[in-house]
Enzyme design. Structure first.
Site, PDB file in Angstrom:
ATOM      1  N   CYS A   4       2.947  -3.240   3.996  1.00 47.34           N
ATOM      2  CA  CYS A   4       2.114  -2.108   4.348  1.00 47.34           C
ATOM      3  C   CYS A   4       2.833  -1.401   5.750  1.00 47.34           C
ATOM      4  CB  CYS A   4       0.650  -2.419   4.718  1.00 47.34           C
ATOM      5  SG  CYS A   4       0.671  -3.612   6.384  1.00 47.34           S
ATOM      6  N   GLY A   5       2.337  -0.353   6.365  1.00 47.51           N
ATOM      7  CA  GLY A   5       3.218   0.247   7.244  1.00 47.51           C
ATOM      8  C   GLY A   5       3.605  -0.706   8.680  1.00 47.51           C
ATOM      9  N   THR A   6       2.648  -1.395   9.243  1.00 51.90           N
ATOM     10  CA  THR A   6       3.057  -2.319  10.458  1.00 51.90           C
ATOM     11  C   THR A   6       3.308  -3.962   9.506  1.00 51.90           C
ATOM     12  OG1 THR A   6       0.607  -2.878  10.575  1.00 51.90           O
ATOM     13  CG2 THR A   6       1.628  -1.091  11.969  1.00 51.90           C
ATOM     14  N   GLY A   7       2.793  -4.198   8.733  1.00 55.93           N
ATOM     15  CA  GLY A   7       2.730  -5.432   8.165  1.00 55.93           C
ATOM     16  C   GLY A   7       1.561  -6.149   8.699  1.00 55.93           C
ATOM     17  N   VAL A   8       0.918  -5.662   9.609  1.00 58.51           N
ATOM     18  CA  VAL A   8      -0.310  -6.544  10.113  1.00 58.51           C
ATOM     19  C   VAL A   8      -1.442  -6.617   9.131  1.00 58.51           C
ATOM     20  CG1 VAL A   8      -1.925  -6.535  12.371  1.00 58.51           C
ATOM     21  CG2 VAL A   8       0.571  -5.926  12.685  1.00 58.51           C
TER      22      VAL A   8
ATOM     23  N   ARG B  81       2.665 -30.467  10.930  1.00 53.51           N
ATOM     24  CA  ARG B  81       2.019 -29.449  11.741  1.00 53.51           C
ATOM     25  C   ARG B  81       1.524 -28.496  10.686  1.00 53.51           C
ATOM     26  NH1 ARG B  81       7.598 -28.746  15.170  1.00 53.51           N
ATOM     27  NH2 ARG B  81       7.074 -30.557  16.431  1.00 53.51           N
TER      28      ARG B  81
ATOM     29  N   ARG C  30       7.256   0.605   7.764  1.00 54.56           N
ATOM     30  CA  ARG C  30       7.542   1.904   8.447  1.00 54.56           C
ATOM     31  C   ARG C  30       8.244   1.338   9.760  1.00 54.56           C
ATOM     32  NH1 ARG C  30       1.430   4.378   8.319  1.00 54.56           N
ATOM     33  NH2 ARG C  30       1.613   5.814   6.491  1.00 54.56           N
TER      34      ARG C  30
ATOM     35  N   ASP D  74       0.832  -1.137   0.002  1.00 58.96           N
ATOM     36  CA  ASP D  74       0.121   0.057   0.094  1.00 58.96           C
ATOM     37  C   ASP D  74       0.866   1.087  -0.025  1.00 58.96           C
ATOM     38  OD1 ASP D  74       0.981   0.340   2.372  1.00 58.96           O
ATOM     39  OD2 ASP D  74      -0.987   0.147   3.596  1.00 58.96           O
ATOM     40  N   HIS D  75       0.375   2.521   0.276  1.00 61.24           N
ATOM     41  CA  HIS D  75       1.148   3.726   0.329  1.00 61.24           C
ATOM     42  C   HIS D  75       2.079   3.731   1.071  1.00 61.24           C
ATOM     43  CE1 HIS D  75      -2.336   3.957   2.874  1.00 61.24           C
ATOM     44  NE2 HIS D  75      -1.452   4.938   3.641  1.00 61.24           N
TER      45      HIS D  75
ATOM     46  N   HIS E 145       7.646 -30.364  10.507  1.00 62.72           N
ATOM     47  CA  HIS E 145       7.019 -29.312   9.963  1.00 62.72           C
ATOM     48  C   HIS E 145       5.868 -29.451   8.963  1.00 62.72           C
ATOM     49  CE1 HIS E 145       9.780 -27.306  12.419  1.00 62.72           C
ATOM     50  NE2 HIS E 145      10.842 -27.785  11.554  1.00 62.72           N
TER      51      HIS E 145
ATOM     52  N   HIS F  60      10.404 -23.568   8.841  1.00 62.49           N
ATOM     53  CA  HIS F  60       9.347 -24.108   9.582  1.00 62.49           C
ATOM     54  C   HIS F  60       8.030 -24.109   9.071  1.00 62.49           C
ATOM     55  CE1 HIS F  60      12.304 -24.405  13.334  1.00 62.49           C
ATOM     56  NE2 HIS F  60      12.592 -24.750  12.215  1.00 62.49           N
TER      57      HIS F  60
HETATM   58  C1  RB5 Z   1      -1.848   3.091   6.537  1.00 68.51           C
HETATM   59  O1  RB5 Z   1      -1.541   4.043   7.262  1.00 68.51           O
HETATM   60  C2  RB5 Z   1      -1.661   1.651   7.770  1.00 68.51           C
HETATM   61  O2  RB5 Z   1      -2.704   1.508   8.296  1.00 68.51           O
HETATM   62  C3  RB5 Z   1      -1.438   0.542   6.712  1.00 68.51           C
HETATM   63  O3  RB5 Z   1      -0.250   0.496   6.145  1.00 68.51           O
HETATM   64  C4  RB5 Z   1      -1.048  -0.646   7.538  1.00 68.51           C
HETATM   65  O4  RB5 Z   1       0.022  -0.543   8.519  1.00 68.51           O
HETATM   66  C5  RB5 Z   1      -2.452  -1.555   8.153  1.00 68.51           C
HETATM   67  O5  RB5 Z   1      -2.158  -2.585   8.845  1.00 68.51           O
END
Ligand code: RB5
Length: 139
Positions: free
Chosen positions: A64-68, A135, A108, A11-12, A132, A97
């Site tokens: 993405c920002g956090t990867g989450v 699993r 980020r 993403d951005h 593995h 694994h």
């Molecule tokens: C974008 O601002 C941010 O929310 C996205 O990149 C990501 O971190 C979501 O999980």
């Protein structure tokens, strides 16, 4: 025999890191986003996982920002094993694994050098199979 294709999408918040990684790994297929204008990460996660699921050998990188967000979206798809990592040791272990077929990076919260090491390690490391495999079959 089908060829292994490597895809990347972000993403951005991951655009800058994706651009830097592509300079080092020019053979990776870029699925966007192509600017730092705000976009929705699930759109890019779905675009990439669709390509991965076309061929068992394919692998991908999502940022993405956090990867989450990318991890949550990618792992909704059956057959996708996406691992969020911030160092090359973990990048090695998600292949050995977990037989991860998608590497997720936190744009980020990782420096470019570490991210490059993660990609290189992820692409070079083979699945260890054995215990593995059993699993993974339980997931
Ligand atoms: C974008 O601002 C941010 O929310 C996205 O990149 C990501 O971190 C979501 O999980």
């Amino acid at each position: 025999m089908q060829k292994k294709n490597i895809f990347i999408a972000s993403d951005h918040a991951g655009f800058d890191l994706k651009t830097k990684l592509l300079k080092n790994f020019p053979k990776i297929n870029d699925l966007g986003t192509n600017t730092d204008e705000s976009v929705d990460y699930p759109d890019f996660a779905h675009k990439l996982t669709k390509e991965i699921l076309k061929n068992k050998k394919n692998v991908g990188i999502l940022i993405c920002g956090t990867g989450v967000g990318m991890s949550i979206a990618a792992n909704r798809k059956k057959g996708i094993r996406a691992g969020l990592v911030n160092n090359s040791k973990t990048a090695r272990l998600i292949r050995k694994h977990n037989d991860a077929n998608v590497l997720v990076l936190p744009g980020r919260f990782i420096n470019t050098n570490e991210a490059k090491k993660c990609v290189q390690t992820f692409l070079r490391t083979k699945f260890e199979s054995g215990r593995h495999k059993k699993r993974i079959s339980k997931i």
